[in-house]
Design an enzyme around this catalytic site. Structure first.
Site, mmCIF file in Angstrom:
data_model
loop_
_atom_site.group_PDB
_atom_site.id
_atom_site.type_symbol
_atom_site.label_atom_id
_atom_site.label_comp_id
_atom_site.label_asym_id
_atom_site.label_seq_id
_atom_site.Cartn_x
_atom_site.Cartn_y
_atom_site.Cartn_z
ATOM 1 N N SER A 162 0.838 -1.199 0.000
ATOM 2 C CA SER A 162 0.000 0.000 0.000
ATOM 3 C C SER A 162 0.878 1.256 0.000
ATOM 4 O O SER A 162 1.642 1.476 -0.933
ATOM 5 C CB SER A 162 -0.960 -0.043 1.199
ATOM 6 N N HIS A 186 -8.369 -4.399 -0.964
ATOM 7 C CA HIS A 186 -7.192 -3.782 -0.353
ATOM 8 C C HIS A 186 -7.015 -4.333 1.066
ATOM 9 O O HIS A 186 -7.986 -4.537 1.796
ATOM 10 C CB HIS A 186 -7.388 -2.266 -0.312
ATOM 11 N N ASP A 217 -10.318 -2.876 -5.689
ATOM 12 C CA ASP A 217 -9.481 -1.877 -5.022
ATOM 13 C C ASP A 217 -9.258 -0.741 -6.019
ATOM 14 O O ASP A 217 -8.810 -0.999 -7.140
ATOM 15 C CB ASP A 217 -8.148 -2.525 -4.631
#
Length: 324
Positions: free
Chosen positions: A167, A291, A261
């Site tokens: 991320s 995610h 996502d």
């Protein structure tokens, strides 16, 4: 990671039947930590909730993995790090790992079990970096720490380096790879896990999955704005790696994203630009995942399979092999 802005977590919309019941159980368990009133609390209060959630999801470290905490000396501060090693074995590579958390959450403990499992699964040494967080430290603080950690690793270790990030950490890994591509000890590979790279928010997954569970485009904008310095340049590649104009000379790159996502298209675009510049890159979109699926790796079979792919990719790159 949970959204830091107001979202309706009770409406499943088009994802009701699209996602596996086991994944919904994971999503619901994350959302249970975040009643709606939390989104209005100061960041330190949100961090406290996030840290408690991370402890609840912690799977423990695999047997045989030992750790050691320390500080990297950088300019005017020490950067906390945690080293993971498999007891009694000489590592063939060093993984420099940057955790996720939207640049405002996370640290050495939030992704401790993930780093330990990467160490156990590859046999490599893992160095987890506790970079500075916003809003107390806006850009380029996190990038500067990420870069300093790489340079320290390159100077103090003779092992080949693989960059890895999840991320927000995927953003940092990509930015460091681009900044150090001509370094004498440049990384021999990078593995990016659902990274946010600053792609086109008016196209692709940003549109199709604008209201995906656990991360929406509103959340992406929130984290970006909290991290931004005043008059932040959108073309700064250390902030948004996809805004770079040169993708040549990058290490062999593997990008793993989640289908549901908004950030997924960033991985595809990054792969395409590296390939167009003559490099090696592979992008895989994990179907029907969301995610932050790494935390679901023990309860959702698809997430477990994705994590195996990630570990296999790190292991291959660390051995100097191209897995695809």
């Amino acid at each position: 990671m949970r959204p830091a802005v107001q979202t309706d977590v009770t409406s499943r919309g088009k994802y009701e039947t699209r996602l596996d019941p086991a994944l919904w159980a994971y999503i619901d368990s994350v959302n249970a930590w975040y009643p709606q009133e939390i989104v209005g609390l100061p960041v330190d209060k949100q961090r406290a909730v996030y840290n408690r959630m991370c402890r609840a999801f912690h799977q423990g470290r695999p047997l045989g993995v030992k750790t050691r905490d320390g500080l990297i000396a950088a300019a005017d501060r020490g950067i906390p790090v945690r080293r993971y090693q498999r007891a009694g074995e000489a590592a063939r590579a060093l993984v420099v790992y940057y955790h996720g958390g939207g640049f405002i959450l996370g640290g050495l403990d939030s992704h401790d079990d993930i780093c330990a499992e990467i160490c156990a699964g590859t046999g490599f040494e893992v160095l987890s970096i506790d970079y500075r967080l916003a809003p107390e430290h806006v850009h380029p603080a996190a990038f500067n720490d990420a870069l300093a950690a790489f340079e320290w690793a390159a100077k103090t270790s003779s092992l080949p380096i693989v960059l890895c990030g999840e991320s927000a950490g995927g953003n940092l890994a990509a930015a460091v790879a681009q900044a150090t591509r001509r370094h004498a000890r440049a990384a021999i590979g990078q593995v990016l896990i659902y990274p946010g790279l600053g792609g086109d928010e008016n196209a692709g997954s940003y549109v199709e999955h604008a209201e995906a569970p656990l991360l929406s485009v509103g959340d992406v904008a929130f984290y970006r704005d909290v991290r931004s310095v005043r008059r932040q340049s959108p073309d700064d590649p250390t902030f948004s790696p996809l805004r770079d104009t040169d993708f040549s000379g990058l290490p062999p790159t593997v990008v793993i994203t989640a289908e549901c996502d908004p950030l997924s298209s960033d991985g595809e675009t990054y792969r395409d630009r590296i390939l167009a510049a003559g490099g090696k890159a592979w992008w895989h979109e994990e179907k029907r995942l969301v995610h932050s699926f790494l935390r679901a790796r023990t309860t959702v079979p698809a997430a477990a399979e994705a994590f195996v792919r990630i570990i296999d990719a790190i292991a291959a790159l660390g051995r100097g092999e191209w897995p695809y």
